[in-house]
Enzyme design. Structure first.
Site, mmCIF file in Angstrom:
data_model
loop_
_atom_site.group_PDB
_atom_site.id
_atom_site.type_symbol
_atom_site.label_atom_id
_atom_site.label_comp_id
_atom_site.label_asym_id
_atom_site.label_seq_id
_atom_site.Cartn_x
_atom_site.Cartn_y
_atom_site.Cartn_z
ATOM 1 N N ASP A 1 9.044 -58.160 4.551
ATOM 2 C CA ASP A 1 9.419 -56.888 5.173
ATOM 3 C C ASP A 1 9.945 -57.261 6.536
ATOM 4 O O ASP A 1 9.332 -58.056 7.253
ATOM 5 C CB ASP A 1 8.227 -55.941 5.279
ATOM 6 C CG ASP A 1 8.691 -54.524 5.628
ATOM 7 O OD1 ASP A 1 9.655 -54.043 4.997
ATOM 8 O OD2 ASP A 1 8.100 -53.900 6.518
ATOM 9 N N SER A 2 11.095 -56.760 6.838
ATOM 10 C CA SER A 2 11.719 -57.173 8.081
ATOM 11 C C SER A 2 12.510 -56.027 8.679
ATOM 12 O O SER A 2 12.805 -55.025 8.016
ATOM 13 C CB SER A 2 12.638 -58.387 7.850
ATOM 14 O OG SER A 2 13.564 -58.107 6.821
ATOM 15 N N ASN B 1 17.782 -58.163 -3.581
ATOM 16 C CA ASN B 1 18.818 -58.590 -2.646
ATOM 17 C C ASN B 1 19.163 -60.062 -2.920
ATOM 18 O O ASN B 1 18.374 -60.961 -2.642
ATOM 19 C CB ASN B 1 18.304 -58.413 -1.206
ATOM 20 C CG ASN B 1 19.361 -58.708 -0.168
ATOM 21 O OD1 ASN B 1 20.146 -59.625 -0.314
ATOM 22 N ND2 ASN B 1 19.376 -57.926 0.889
ATOM 23 N N ALA B 2 20.343 -60.283 -3.475
ATOM 24 C CA ALA B 2 20.753 -61.643 -3.851
ATOM 25 C C ALA B 2 20.782 -62.573 -2.638
ATOM 26 O O ALA B 2 20.513 -63.774 -2.761
ATOM 27 C CB ALA B 2 22.120 -61.605 -4.521
ATOM 28 N N LYS B 3 21.083 -62.032 -1.459
ATOM 29 C CA LYS B 3 21.142 -62.878 -0.262
ATOM 30 C C LYS B 3 19.752 -63.375 0.126
ATOM 31 O O LYS B 3 19.592 -64.500 0.594
ATOM 32 C CB LYS B 3 21.799 -62.113 0.885
ATOM 33 C CG LYS B 3 23.287 -61.863 0.620
ATOM 34 C CD LYS B 3 23.977 -61.166 1.776
ATOM 35 C CE LYS B 3 25.467 -60.986 1.474
ATOM 36 N NZ LYS B 3 26.186 -60.275 2.538
ATOM 37 N N ARG C 1 13.797 -64.473 9.092
ATOM 38 C CA ARG C 1 13.308 -64.703 7.730
ATOM 39 C C ARG C 1 13.250 -66.195 7.439
ATOM 40 O O ARG C 1 12.318 -66.678 6.806
ATOM 41 C CB ARG C 1 14.185 -63.978 6.712
ATOM 42 C CG ARG C 1 13.559 -63.927 5.311
ATOM 43 C CD ARG C 1 14.371 -63.100 4.340
ATOM 44 N NE ARG C 1 14.514 -61.725 4.804
ATOM 45 C CZ ARG C 1 15.615 -61.219 5.372
ATOM 46 N NH1 ARG C 1 16.691 -61.961 5.516
ATOM 47 N NH2 ARG C 1 15.646 -59.989 5.782
ATOM 48 N N TYR D 1 21.479 -54.971 10.220
ATOM 49 C CA TYR D 1 21.944 -54.871 11.605
ATOM 50 C C TYR D 1 22.641 -56.144 12.088
ATOM 51 O O TYR D 1 22.946 -56.267 13.275
ATOM 52 C CB TYR D 1 20.755 -54.557 12.529
ATOM 53 C CG TYR D 1 20.117 -53.220 12.245
ATOM 54 C CD1 TYR D 1 20.575 -52.054 12.852
ATOM 55 C CD2 TYR D 1 19.061 -53.109 11.352
ATOM 56 C CE1 TYR D 1 19.998 -50.823 12.588
ATOM 57 C CE2 TYR D 1 18.468 -51.874 11.068
ATOM 58 C CZ TYR D 1 18.940 -50.737 11.693
ATOM 59 O OH TYR D 1 18.380 -49.507 11.421
ATOM 60 N N PHE E 1 23.823 -58.714 6.439
ATOM 61 C CA PHE E 1 23.603 -57.334 6.019
ATOM 62 C C PHE E 1 22.730 -56.657 7.072
ATOM 63 O O PHE E 1 22.327 -57.268 8.052
ATOM 64 C CB PHE E 1 22.955 -57.271 4.627
ATOM 65 C CG PHE E 1 21.692 -58.076 4.484
ATOM 66 C CD1 PHE E 1 20.451 -57.506 4.687
ATOM 67 C CD2 PHE E 1 21.749 -59.431 4.155
ATOM 68 C CE1 PHE E 1 19.282 -58.249 4.568
ATOM 69 C CE2 PHE E 1 20.579 -60.183 4.023
ATOM 70 C CZ PHE E 1 19.347 -59.583 4.236
ATOM 71 N N SER F 1 12.375 -58.632 -4.557
ATOM 72 C CA SER F 1 13.609 -58.099 -3.970
ATOM 73 C C SER F 1 14.720 -58.134 -5.008
ATOM 74 O O SER F 1 14.692 -58.959 -5.931
ATOM 75 C CB SER F 1 14.022 -58.938 -2.755
ATOM 76 O OG SER F 1 15.253 -58.500 -2.234
#
Length: 201
Positions: free
Chosen positions: A74-75, A11-13, A185, A158, A156, A9
């Site tokens: 994957d979410s 995505n830093a979060k 997650r 939804y 981030f 990923s």
């Protein structure tokens, strides 16, 4: 020397979430890195019918390309009134991948006439680990409902629309620690902790 584990990923979060969960569990000896820290490789498109298939495909790609242990997730969100959609299409529900405001607007529009008692939803995450010839996939779910309008600036996807069961505020209004403790997650990653701990030995 710490063993490097790739999170598939940028995505830093997401990277921060795994680092916090490992630290909280006292797991040492792993260095968590993201895709920006390895040479680029061809990433297969997410064509799986399930979160599990997509997560495993991403983890396999990362492990094969880099030789590192690889974690991928994957979410998405499954909305009861939409028969479990957007599901695996969550990130591109509006037609453009990762356009969170457009995705949220479309979902709100689709649920405009749905009464509060039928706005149930759940976040689902599949987290896969491919390492040393082993493949493990864990699933985490976070039940809640879809609010009438977005609120909060954290998180981030939804998150601004999702109110977890038992809460009156959105996922985007939770602190990172609160979200880690409850999120889909976070639950899936914690289920992977025994396997991740074994990598650190």
């Amino acid at each position: 020397m710490a063993r490097r584990v790739l999170v598939a990923s940028r995505n830093a979060k997401k990277l921060g979430e795994l680092r916090r969960i490992l630290a909280e569990a006292g797991v040492e000896g792993l260095e968590i890195i993201g895709l920006d820290e390895v040479p680029p490789y061809e990433e297969a498109p997410e064509t799986g019918a399930t979160f599990q298939e997509n997560a495993l495909a991403k983890a396999r790609d990362g492990a094969a390309a880099t030789g590192l242990a690889c974690v991928a997730d994957d979410s998405g969100i499954a909305v009861d009134a939409l028969n479990g959609m957007p599901g695996v299409l969550s990130a591109r529900w509006s037609g453009r991948h990762g356009d969170d405001p457009a995705n949220n607007d479309l979902l709100l529009g689709q649920l405009a006439d749905v009464p509060d008692e039928r706005r149930g939803a759940r976040f689902v995450s599949a987290c896969a680990l491919v390492a040393d010839g082993r493949e493990i996939v864990e699933i985490g779910e976070w039940p809640g409902r879809i609010a009438r309008k977005p609120s909060g600036t954290g998180g981030f996807g939804y998150d601004p629309l999702f109110v977890p069961d038992g809460d009156t505020i959105s996922a985007a209004e939770l602190t990172p620690a609160e979200k880690d403790a409850a999120s889909h997650r976070g639950r899936a990653l914690r289920a992977l902790l025994p396997a991740l701990s074994a990598l650190a030995q």
